[in-house]
Every structure is written in structure tokens, then in C-alpha cells.
Design a protein around this motif. Structure first.
Motif, PDB file in Angstrom:
ATOM      1  N   TYR A 250       0.832  -1.214   0.000  1.00  0.00           N
ATOM      2  CA  TYR A 250       0.000   0.000   0.000  1.00  0.00           C
ATOM      3  C   TYR A 250       0.860   1.255   0.000  1.00  0.00           C
ATOM      4  O   TYR A 250       0.612   2.203  -0.759  1.00  0.00           O
ATOM      5  CB  TYR A 250      -0.912  -0.015   1.224  1.00  0.00           C
ATOM      6  N   LEU A 251       1.878   1.266   0.837  1.00  0.00           N
ATOM      7  CA  LEU A 251       2.735   2.450   0.951  1.00  0.00           C
ATOM      8  C   LEU A 251       3.520   2.702  -0.332  1.00  0.00           C
ATOM      9  O   LEU A 251       3.752   3.850  -0.711  1.00  0.00           O
ATOM     10  CB  LEU A 251       3.696   2.289   2.128  1.00  0.00           C
ATOM     11  N   GLU A 252       3.901   1.621  -1.011  1.00  0.00           N
ATOM     12  CA  GLU A 252       4.677   1.780  -2.241  1.00  0.00           C
ATOM     13  C   GLU A 252       3.804   2.110  -3.445  1.00  0.00           C
ATOM     14  O   GLU A 252       4.107   3.015  -4.221  1.00  0.00           O
ATOM     15  CB  GLU A 252       5.482   0.509  -2.522  1.00  0.00           C
ATOM     16  N   ASN A 253       2.680   1.402  -3.593  1.00  0.00           N
ATOM     17  CA  ASN A 253       1.874   1.548  -4.808  1.00  0.00           C
ATOM     18  C   ASN A 253       0.778   2.601  -4.718  1.00  0.00           C
ATOM     19  O   ASN A 253       0.367   3.151  -5.745  1.00  0.00           O
ATOM     20  CB  ASN A 253       1.243   0.204  -5.177  1.00  0.00           C
ATOM     21  N   VAL A 254       0.274   2.881  -3.515  1.00  0.00           N
ATOM     22  CA  VAL A 254      -0.794   3.884  -3.363  1.00  0.00           C
ATOM     23  C   VAL A 254      -0.241   5.207  -2.847  1.00  0.00           C
ATOM     24  O   VAL A 254      -0.535   6.268  -3.388  1.00  0.00           O
ATOM     25  CB  VAL A 254      -1.905   3.361  -2.422  1.00  0.00           C
ATOM     26  N   ASN A 387     -10.591   1.212  -7.854  1.00  0.00           N
ATOM     27  CA  ASN A 387      -9.148   1.393  -8.001  1.00  0.00           C
ATOM     28  C   ASN A 387      -8.446   0.820  -6.782  1.00  0.00           C
ATOM     29  O   ASN A 387      -9.090   0.458  -5.799  1.00  0.00           O
ATOM     30  CB  ASN A 387      -8.783   2.873  -8.192  1.00  0.00           C
ATOM     31  N   GLN A 388      -7.129   0.736  -6.860  1.00  0.00           N
ATOM     32  CA  GLN A 388      -6.347   0.124  -5.791  1.00  0.00           C
ATOM     33  C   GLN A 388      -6.517   0.858  -4.464  1.00  0.00           C
ATOM     34  O   GLN A 388      -6.674   0.239  -3.409  1.00  0.00           O
ATOM     35  CB  GLN A 388      -4.859   0.117  -6.178  1.00  0.00           C
ATOM     36  N   ALA A 389      -6.488   2.174  -4.516  1.00  0.00           N
ATOM     37  CA  ALA A 389      -6.589   2.974  -3.293  1.00  0.00           C
ATOM     38  C   ALA A 389      -7.913   2.710  -2.579  1.00  0.00           C
ATOM     39  O   ALA A 389      -7.951   2.513  -1.356  1.00  0.00           O
ATOM     40  CB  ALA A 389      -6.453   4.464  -3.621  1.00  0.00           C
ATOM     41  N   ALA A 390      -9.005   2.694  -3.337  1.00  0.00           N
ATOM     42  CA  ALA A 390     -10.322   2.449  -2.750  1.00  0.00           C
ATOM     43  C   ALA A 390     -10.377   1.059  -2.112  1.00  0.00           C
ATOM     44  O   ALA A 390     -10.914   0.886  -1.009  1.00  0.00           O
ATOM     45  CB  ALA A 390     -11.410   2.584  -3.815  1.00  0.00           C
ATOM     46  N   GLY A 391      -9.814   0.064  -2.794  1.00  0.00           N
ATOM     47  CA  GLY A 391      -9.806  -1.284  -2.254  1.00  0.00           C
ATOM     48  C   GLY A 391      -9.051  -1.386  -0.943  1.00  0.00           C
ATOM     49  O   GLY A 391      -9.514  -2.028   0.014  1.00  0.00           O
ATOM     50  N   PHE A 392      -7.885  -0.751  -0.890  1.00  0.00           N
ATOM     51  CA  PHE A 392      -7.114  -0.743   0.352  1.00  0.00           C
ATOM     52  C   PHE A 392      -7.892  -0.064   1.484  1.00  0.00           C
ATOM     53  O   PHE A 392      -7.910  -0.548   2.615  1.00  0.00           O
ATOM     54  CB  PHE A 392      -5.780  -0.018   0.148  1.00  0.00           C
TER      55      PHE A 392
END
Length: 433
Positions: A250-254, A387-392
Motif C-alpha cells: 500500500y505504501l509503495e503503490n498507493v 481502483n487500488q486505493a479504494a480497495g485498500f
């Protein structure tokens, strides 16, 4: 023979230090998969759901191994089971260097989970045998903090190895450390330990049933008190495994942290966990010593801290600042891990010394179910969100809700009154050897 109240023998300190190192190694082994997630996903071409499966299968046999390991320890001895366990997981760590497919990776994670399944329960069981009850909180914490410290200490070293020598080098390093620890343990743990806990229990039985009747084990196992405490452990491991398997990703990709920044930041939550466990266990011990009450000294610490972890997770998903998000999510992970200390301390009061291996094993079995479900659900949410951020963020919010519900159940409903008198009597005679 009178022994100074609250005293811990030199032999006990050696054993506790080695058990601390055991949890350091065990959690460094678990953390590698999160640190190496990006290169492994790229090399093997894995989807988010597949990576969620990688995180979950680690706990596929973890629960069964925890129960079997605890029962076996009660029969042949905790020290022997620990040796076999560490040898197994060290072999698996080294064998991971040959992984070239998704299926092979899953096999290594399943076997590693089976090897590490009993580790925490056995470490808590072994340590509790050397500690007076009024020192259980801080004593077990000194073993438990090896978990977060294992991640914090290993993070920069493993990240360095992964970035400069490839992800396989990190697995070789941790496997080698496991073998070295086993050799030291075999020599240091020789001989039969005469513990304060054993002496107290024997004394109590001779004076009139200080410890509950041995046939009461099953009634404790199926009681609402044990189930609610174990559910707290389930919530804790849901949070804990998200921190291990998904937070670096999460920290790297979002949050788009650089590799250099990430190698520092990923250690932050685990340092915070260490400090918080020492703080809360010290507070818990002082309240317990003063009140001789498990509810006031243990339950009323566990519940509110779990609730604070839930709030932190919720807030961490709605702030835009990277610094605030990292701080809040780290607090959520930090407070959520309190059960790893309070849970075993509570169980010491619920069941006799003879069955500590079994009850701690069952506790970790139920606890580790959170490690099976949490990473997979997180991967599913990430893969099926806009999107990835929402999923996290959905995943972190769900984790917070689970912490809130389970922590609230313990806080409001666990009242083992029939054990309170026994705990008080035990506290008075614990230091008589």
C-alpha cells in the motif's frame, strides 16, 4: 523456602531472552513475504487475488499445528517441540530460493505456516512457567515484543538484501539464523526447570484447590470468556497479517513512497507495537497487582486499546496527508496487536499449569484464522474495487470494524468471576517455592 516477591531467576531470564529471539526470528520469517511482495509479484506475474491467497495459505495448517503443537508440548515437553518446529521452518525458508511458480510458492508458505503455527503459543507457555502472576504482563511482553521488533530490526536488513541481492537472498539469511538459534537453544535449555508457577500450583493444590479441577479444561475451552478472548485474537491477526502482507505494498503503490523511504517507514509500526506492548503490559501488571482482578487488570486494558485501534484505522483511510495516514494506520496496527500480550496473560488465570500448552494452542488456532481470512479478503477488495486505493481503504475500514466489535465484546462481556478468587489466592502464594 521463601523467595523474594516477584523475583525471576537467572535461568528464567536466559530462557525468556532466547524466547524473545525466537519471536524475532519467527516474525522476520513472516515479514519477508511482505517486503519482497513487489519483486515476487512481478517475477511470477501474480494478480492481487493470487497474492491474497499467498498471504492466506500461510495459515492453512497454522491453526491445526498450533493445537497439535500445544498438546504435544504437554506430553513430551515444550523445549523439544520448539526444536523440531524451528528446524522445520528454517529448512522451508532456505528451500524458498527454488520457487519459480505460484504453486511452488503456495507449498512453501503452507509448510512454513505449519512449522510456525505452534511458535507463539509455545513461547508463551514456556515463559509463563518461569514467571510469577504479578509479572506475567511484562514478562510475556518481553517475549511478545520480539514479534514487532523482529519486523522492525529485520526490515532494513532484509530490504537491503532484497534490493541489492534479490529477494531469494533474504530467505537464505533467515533460514541460516534459525539453524543457529536452534543450536544455542539446545545447549541453553538443558535440564528440567523448577518454576515458580509449578511450585505455586503444587502448593495451592495441597492447601485446597487454588487451581481449577483438571476436568474443567473443556468447560473453559467452550466458555464465552475464552471464545470472546480468542475472537479478539482473531481480530488481532486479521490486522497483524494485513500489516505484514499488504501495508508495504500500500505504501509503495498507493502512497508512492520511494524504496529508500519505504525501508525506513515499514519499520515504524513494529517499533510502535513494541513500545505500546511494554507500556500497556506494565500498566496492566500494576492494576492486577493492586486489585488482584483479571477483569480490572487485563480485560479493562484489552478492550479500550482494541477500540482505539479501530478508530485509528478508520481515520487513516480518510486523511490525505501521507504522514498522517502512515501514523494513523501504524497506530491501528499497533493497538490491534495488544491481544498478543493480554490474551495469553488472561489464559494463565483461566486454566491450570498442566494444560497451558493446550489452551494457548487453541487460542492461537482461533487467532490464526484471522490470518487466513484477512489477507485474502483484502486482496479480493483490492481486485474488485474501482481502483487500488479504494480497495485498500475498504480493507482497512473492515479491519477497524472487526477490531471494534471483538474488542467491545471482551470489554463488555468477559467477566470470569469464578476465577477471580483463585487468581487472588494464587497471587498470594506464587512466590512460595
Amino acid at each position: 523456602m521463601e523467595q523474594k516477591k516477584g523475583a525471576v531467576s537467572k535461568k528464567a531470564w536466559v530462557i525468556i531472552f532466547l524466547l524473545f529471539l525466537l519471536t524475532v526470528i519467527s516474525n522476520a520469517d513472516k515479514a519477508i513475504i511482505g517486503f519482497a511482495s513487489v519483486p515476487i509479484i512481478k517475477e511470477l506475474g501474480l494478480t492481487p487475488e493470487q497474492w491474497g491467497v499467498v498471504g492466506s495459505v500461510f495459515f492453512l495448517l497454522y491453526s491445526l499445528a498450533a493445537v497439535l503443537g500445544g498438546s504435544l508440548a504437554d506430553k513430551i515437553g515444550t523445549k523439544k517441540v520448539i526444536v523440531g518446529m524451528v528446524v522445520l521452518w528454517s529448512i522451508v525458508q532456505v528451500s524458498t530460493v527454488f520457487v519459480s511458480s505460484f504453486a511452488f510458492l503456495l507449498v512453501t508458505r503452507i509448510i512454513l505456516g505449519a512449522g510456525e503455527g505452534p511458535s507463539y503459543a509455545l513461547a508463551m507457555t514456556a515463559a509463563s512457567k518461569y514467571l510469577p502472576k504479578e509479572k506475567l504482563g511484562i514478562g510475556l511482553t518481553l517475549v511478545s515484543v520480539g514479534g514487532p521488533l523482529g519486523v522492525a530490526i529485520s526490515a532494513p536488513v532484509l530490504m537491503h538484501l532484497i534490493m541489492n541481492y534479490g529477494w531469494r537472498s533474504a530467505f537464505i539469511a533467515t533460514g541460516a539464523v534459525g539453524f543457529i538459534w536452534t543450536i544455542v537453544w539446545i545447549f541453553a535449555a538443558k535440564g528440567k526447570a523448577v518454576t515458580q508457577g509449578e511450585s505455586a500450583e503444587t502448593k495451592g493444590n495441597s492447601q485446597g484447590s487454588v487451581v481449577q479441577n483438571e476436568t474443567k479444561f473443556t468447560s473453559v475451552l467452550f466458555s464465552k470468556n475464552f471464545i470472546f478472548v480468542a475472537l479478539c485474537g482473531f481480530a488481532t491477526y486479521w490486522s497483524f497479517t494485513i500489516g505484514l502482507n499488504w501495508l508495504p505494498n500500500y505504501l509503495e503503490n498507493v502512497r508512492k513512497l520511494s524504496a529508500e523511504t519505504l525501508s525506513i517507514v515499514v519499520a515504524l509500526p513494529w517499533i510502535m507495537i513494541t513500545l505500546s506492548q511494554i507500556t500497556f503490559s506494565t500498566v496492566s501488571d500494576r492494576i492486577y497487582k493492586k486489585t488482584k482482578s483479571m477483569v480490572k487488570g487485563r480485560i479493562f486494558v484489552l478492550g479500550p486499546v482494541m477500540a482505539a485501534g479501530a478508530v485509528s484505522y478508520f481515520l487513516g483511510t480518510i486523511v490525505s496527508s501521507n504522514i498522517l495516514a502512515i501514523a494513523l494506520l501504524s497506530l491501528g496496527l499497533t493497538f490491534g496487536c495488544i491481544t498478543l500480550v493480554m490474551g495469553p496473560a488472561i489464559l494463565v488465570d483461566l486454566v491450570s499449569h498442566k494444560h497451558q500448552g493446550k489452551i494457548q494452542g487453541w487460542f492461537m488456532a482461533i487467532t490464526s484464522l484471522g490470518g487466513i481470512v484477512g489477507p485474502y479478503v483484502t486482496g479480493w477488495l483490492i481486485g474488485h474495487s474501482a481502483n487500488q486505493a479504494a480497495g485498500f481503504h475498504y480493507a482497512f475500514q473492515l479491519c477497524g470494524l472487526i477490531l471494534l466489535v471483538c474488542g467491545g465484546l471482551v470489554w463488555l462481556a468477559v467477566r470470569p468471576k469464578k476465577y477471580e478468587n483463585s487468581a487472588s489466592l494464587d497471587a498470594n502464594i506464587t512466590n512460595v517455592v
